[in-house]
Each structure stands twice: as C-alpha cells, then as structure tokens.
Enzyme design. Structure first.
Site, mmCIF file in Angstrom:
data_model
loop_
_atom_site.group_PDB
_atom_site.id
_atom_site.type_symbol
_atom_site.label_atom_id
_atom_site.label_comp_id
_atom_site.label_asym_id
_atom_site.label_seq_id
_atom_site.Cartn_x
_atom_site.Cartn_y
_atom_site.Cartn_z
ATOM 1 N N SER A 1 -60.077 -11.995 11.607
ATOM 2 C CA SER A 1 -59.935 -10.543 11.752
ATOM 3 C C SER A 1 -59.242 -9.959 10.528
ATOM 4 O O SER A 1 -58.298 -10.560 10.005
ATOM 5 C CB SER A 1 -59.116 -10.198 12.995
ATOM 6 O OG SER A 1 -58.763 -8.826 12.988
ATOM 7 N N THR B 1 -56.480 -6.961 12.738
ATOM 8 C CA THR B 1 -55.444 -7.569 13.576
ATOM 9 C C THR B 1 -54.452 -8.355 12.723
ATOM 10 O O THR B 1 -53.240 -8.262 12.912
ATOM 11 C CB THR B 1 -56.074 -8.481 14.649
ATOM 12 O OG1 THR B 1 -56.972 -7.715 15.446
ATOM 13 C CG2 THR B 1 -54.997 -9.080 15.545
ATOM 14 N N ARG C 1 -55.215 -14.556 19.180
ATOM 15 C CA ARG C 1 -56.569 -13.995 19.142
ATOM 16 C C ARG C 1 -57.513 -15.149 19.463
ATOM 17 O O ARG C 1 -57.704 -16.063 18.643
ATOM 18 C CB ARG C 1 -56.832 -13.405 17.755
ATOM 19 C CG ARG C 1 -58.160 -12.694 17.597
ATOM 20 C CD ARG C 1 -58.238 -12.064 16.207
ATOM 21 N NE ARG C 1 -59.552 -11.535 15.927
ATOM 22 C CZ ARG C 1 -59.944 -10.289 16.184
ATOM 23 N NH1 ARG C 1 -59.095 -9.438 16.729
ATOM 24 N NH2 ARG C 1 -61.157 -9.889 15.890
ATOM 25 N N HIS D 1 -59.351 -6.361 24.866
ATOM 26 C CA HIS D 1 -58.800 -6.144 23.520
ATOM 27 C C HIS D 1 -57.807 -4.977 23.608
ATOM 28 O O HIS D 1 -58.028 -3.895 23.059
ATOM 29 C CB HIS D 1 -59.932 -5.814 22.546
ATOM 30 C CG HIS D 1 -59.559 -5.916 21.100
ATOM 31 N ND1 HIS D 1 -58.308 -6.333 20.669
ATOM 32 C CD2 HIS D 1 -60.264 -5.636 19.958
ATOM 33 C CE1 HIS D 1 -58.270 -6.309 19.347
ATOM 34 N NE2 HIS D 1 -59.434 -5.902 18.895
ATOM 35 N N GLN E 1 -56.331 -2.791 20.565
ATOM 36 C CA GLN E 1 -57.253 -1.823 19.980
ATOM 37 C C GLN E 1 -57.172 -0.486 20.703
ATOM 38 O O GLN E 1 -57.221 0.588 20.099
ATOM 39 C CB GLN E 1 -58.694 -2.353 20.041
ATOM 40 C CG GLN E 1 -59.733 -1.386 19.492
ATOM 41 C CD GLN E 1 -59.539 -1.110 18.015
ATOM 42 O OE1 GLN E 1 -59.442 -2.034 17.217
ATOM 43 N NE2 GLN E 1 -59.489 0.160 17.638
ATOM 44 N N ASP F 1 -69.146 0.042 19.411
ATOM 45 C CA ASP F 1 -68.588 -1.174 18.845
ATOM 46 C C ASP F 1 -69.760 -2.058 18.442
ATOM 47 O O ASP F 1 -70.932 -1.698 18.649
ATOM 48 C CB ASP F 1 -67.701 -1.864 19.897
ATOM 49 C CG ASP F 1 -66.947 -3.074 19.361
ATOM 50 O OD1 ASP F 1 -66.850 -3.226 18.127
ATOM 51 O OD2 ASP F 1 -66.460 -3.880 20.184
ATOM 52 N N SER G 1 -71.127 -9.695 19.055
ATOM 53 C CA SER G 1 -69.768 -10.159 18.827
ATOM 54 C C SER G 1 -69.766 -11.578 18.267
ATOM 55 O O SER G 1 -70.778 -12.285 18.325
ATOM 56 C CB SER G 1 -68.968 -10.131 20.143
ATOM 57 O OG SER G 1 -68.828 -8.810 20.614
ATOM 58 N N CYS H 1 -64.076 0.490 16.374
ATOM 59 C CA CYS H 1 -62.944 -0.387 16.056
ATOM 60 C C CYS H 1 -63.170 -1.220 14.796
ATOM 61 O O CYS H 1 -62.226 -1.843 14.299
ATOM 62 C CB CYS H 1 -62.605 -1.282 17.239
ATOM 63 S SG CYS H 1 -63.883 -2.477 17.667
ATOM 64 N N ARG I 1 -53.832 0.865 14.080
ATOM 65 C CA ARG I 1 -53.648 -0.497 14.576
ATOM 66 C C ARG I 1 -52.277 -1.017 14.160
ATOM 67 O O ARG I 1 -51.623 -1.764 14.906
ATOM 68 C CB ARG I 1 -54.755 -1.411 14.033
ATOM 69 C CG ARG I 1 -56.137 -1.201 14.650
ATOM 70 C CD ARG I 1 -56.177 -1.690 16.096
ATOM 71 N NE ARG I 1 -55.731 -3.077 16.200
ATOM 72 C CZ ARG I 1 -56.521 -4.134 16.000
ATOM 73 N NH1 ARG I 1 -57.798 -3.968 15.702
ATOM 74 N NH2 ARG I 1 -56.033 -5.362 16.119
#
Length: 337
Positions: A73, A76, A124, A151, A154, A246, A250, A286, A313
């Site tokens: 990430s 993050t 994470r 999440h 976020q 989003d 993923s 995000c 964030r």
C-alpha cells in the site's frame, strides 16, 4: 467549496467524555456515533494544530508501532509511518518477508511477542480472522489497516474530507457505485451513525455480504437514515451529494479481471452519472484508480476530492493512534456533524 466547519465548544460536552484509550480498531461496527465523531474531531484538531498552526506535538514520544503488511500500500504505509513519526513515535515496517503471520510463527505467539516490544500494531491482512486472532492474544491495541471484510481507516478519511467540504455530515447522501467490497462494508457500518443516507449500486453477484447488509439495515432504522440497494448506477446517483467508487479488481482477484470488467460494464462514473446527482455533487475514490472506474473528466475535475481524501488518511490515522494511546483532548472547537 470550503466552509466553516466548527461549532461552539459548548456542544462538545457529550464527545468530551468519550474515552477510546486502549481500544482496538478492527471495524467501525464496534464504534458508536459519539466515538466516531470523537475520532474525527481529534483528527481535525491535529490537522489544524500541526498543519495550519505549525505546532509540534510529540504526543507519541517514546512509543512505537509495528506495521504488519501482507498486502502492499502507498497511502496506508506513508500515512501511518509519517504520521507516527511526526507525533514523536517510532514506526517499524514489517512485510511478509520479515514476519510471516501464521506460518513461521503463530498469530498467537506473534501477538504476545509484539505486545512486549511495541505499544500498538497496525496490520494490513488478507483475512479478517487474522486481525481477530491478533486482537484476542495481544495486550496492546490492534488497528485494521485493511482486511477482506473491512477498511475502517479509509472511511475515517472519507468522512473527514466530506465534513471539511460540506461543513457538516448530517443529511448528506452518499452513493456507492461499484463492487460490494471491504470499503463499502465500512461505509455501511458508519454512514447511519453520522446521519448520512447511503445508496448502493452493485452488479448482480457483487452485492455486499448479507450479514453486513442486515446490520446496515438495522443501523439505518435506528438512526432514521435511508439505505438503498440496487443494480442501477443511475438510480443510486439520483439526488446524491457524493459519488464514490473503488477498484473493481482487488489484490488477489487478478484472475477474475476479464470477467469483472465485463460484469461492471456501465458502472464507470462520468459527468453523465453526475447529471442526476445534486448540483453540489462531489467524487471520492480511495485510490489507486483505474480509468474504467471513473473517467478523467470527473477524476481531475473540481468536483473530485480524491487528493484531499488521500491526505486525510494521514490526519485520521494520527487522530486514531493518539486516541487509542493517550488521554489527549482536542483543543479546537468541536466539528459540526
């Protein structure tokens, strides 16, 4: 658009008594309306004092955080590392090469070891059950940095961004157009508690988890907000203040990409989608973003809040870590919710 986002400090009495020190943060399902507002207030306070007033606040001096990343990430990692350091603490970044949860060492043993070496853990992970195992055995707070189910960090950033832009959250309508994923699940556990209506459009077969839907329906009824689930993006966008999407694919779903792109045809957010929303509509994502999810006309327009959202964030993870580790009370007036 930027408006005054503060109210008189006399309205802070109920939030001033909220104490989150020592708590873990696995899902916003476990947090009340007042507790979520308190987290946003502390985050806004730190942003005001550190960014705008250039104050140095070493609130986490002498403390350390273990950051466990099974999934990579940008936001993050950067927000947590820089935020913890800015507050005087020491972040320790651990990849799967450094720490292989449940393989080289059990999650139980890892949780107990880290409890003696640091003050807080952000993980994470792929499976939400990994976080629950860590939390069960750890004697320090565990933060969900992302799991397959939720999440939550976020969503704190998203709602701080909307609060800053609109001046308050109560009565806003947020429309999610995309996959029924972990980010949406966290929206569903939070929106009603802040007086926000939620309209959700997902393709058939990509709906949110049924247990999450049931809890969101209960929350919506309890807080008197609207919850709509549909497979029509334009129906979801109609009369909305905020359009959100989003990634459709993923991490870990790469093999499904071709099928997903076909199934999500018609779900790209464009100015045409926004044409049925309210005149003041804005856009959130995000990140990272792909062109099929939202076109450039929306993404780089003045309606797009994605870059303030990304910056927030940092301020919201800072607000969360300070709230879980200290007795800090905000110095700015309470935010208007």
């Amino acid at each position: 658009m930027h408006v005054d986002v503060f109210v008189d400090s006399t309205g802070a009495a109920s939030l001033g008594s909220v104490d989150l020190k020592g708590r873990s943060f696995l899902t916003l399902k476990d947090f009340s309306s007042e507790e979520i507002k308190r987290l946003l207030w502390v985050s806004g306070d730190l942003k005001q004092r550190i960014k705008h007033e250039k104050q140095y606040l070493p609130l986490l001096q002498g403390k350390s955080i273990a950051m466990i990343f099974e999934k990579r990430s940008t936001r993050t990692r950067m927000s947590t590392e820089t935020g913890f350091a800015l507050l005087g603490g020491h972040p320790c970044f651990l990849t799967s090469q450094d720490i292989h949860l449940g393989v080289n060492e059990s999650s139980t043993d890892t949780a107990r070891v880290l409890s003696g070496l640091c003050d807080i853990v952000l993980a994470r992970v792929y499976s939400h059950s990994t976080l629950e195992e860590l939390d069960k055995e750890a004697s320090i707070p565990i933060i969900n940095g992302l799991s397959d189910l939720y999440h939550p960090i976020q969503i704190l950033a998203d709602f701080l961004t909307l609060q800053e832009h609109y001046g308050s959250l109560n009565g806003l309508t947020v429309s999610w157009i995309g996959d029924g994923n972990n980010v949406l699940h966290s929206f569903m556990m939070t929106a009603a508690k802040l007086g926000v209506h939620l309209k959700i459009a997902t393709p058939k077969g990509y709906e949110p988890e049924s247990s999450v839907i049931q809890e969101a329906q209960r929350l919506s009824k309890e807080h008197g907000t609207q919850l709509v689930l549909t497979s029509d993006p334009m129906e979801a966008a109609h009369g909305s203040n905020v359009l959100v999407t989003d990634t459709w694919v993923s991490m870990g779903q790469e093999e499904e990409k071709k099928k997903r792109l076909k199934d999500f045809k018609g779900y790209q957010i464009t100015m045409q989608t926004g044409s049925v929303a309210k005149p003041d509509w804005t856009f959130l994502h995000c990140l990272p973003r792909k062109l099929e999810e939202v076109d450039d006309h929306v993404f780089y327009s003045s309606r797009s809040l994605v870059f303030p959202e990304a910056e927030n964030r940092k301020w919201t993870i800072m607000g969360l870590m300070v709230s879980l580790l200290t007795d800090y009370s905000p110095k700015i007036p309470m935010l208007r919710f």
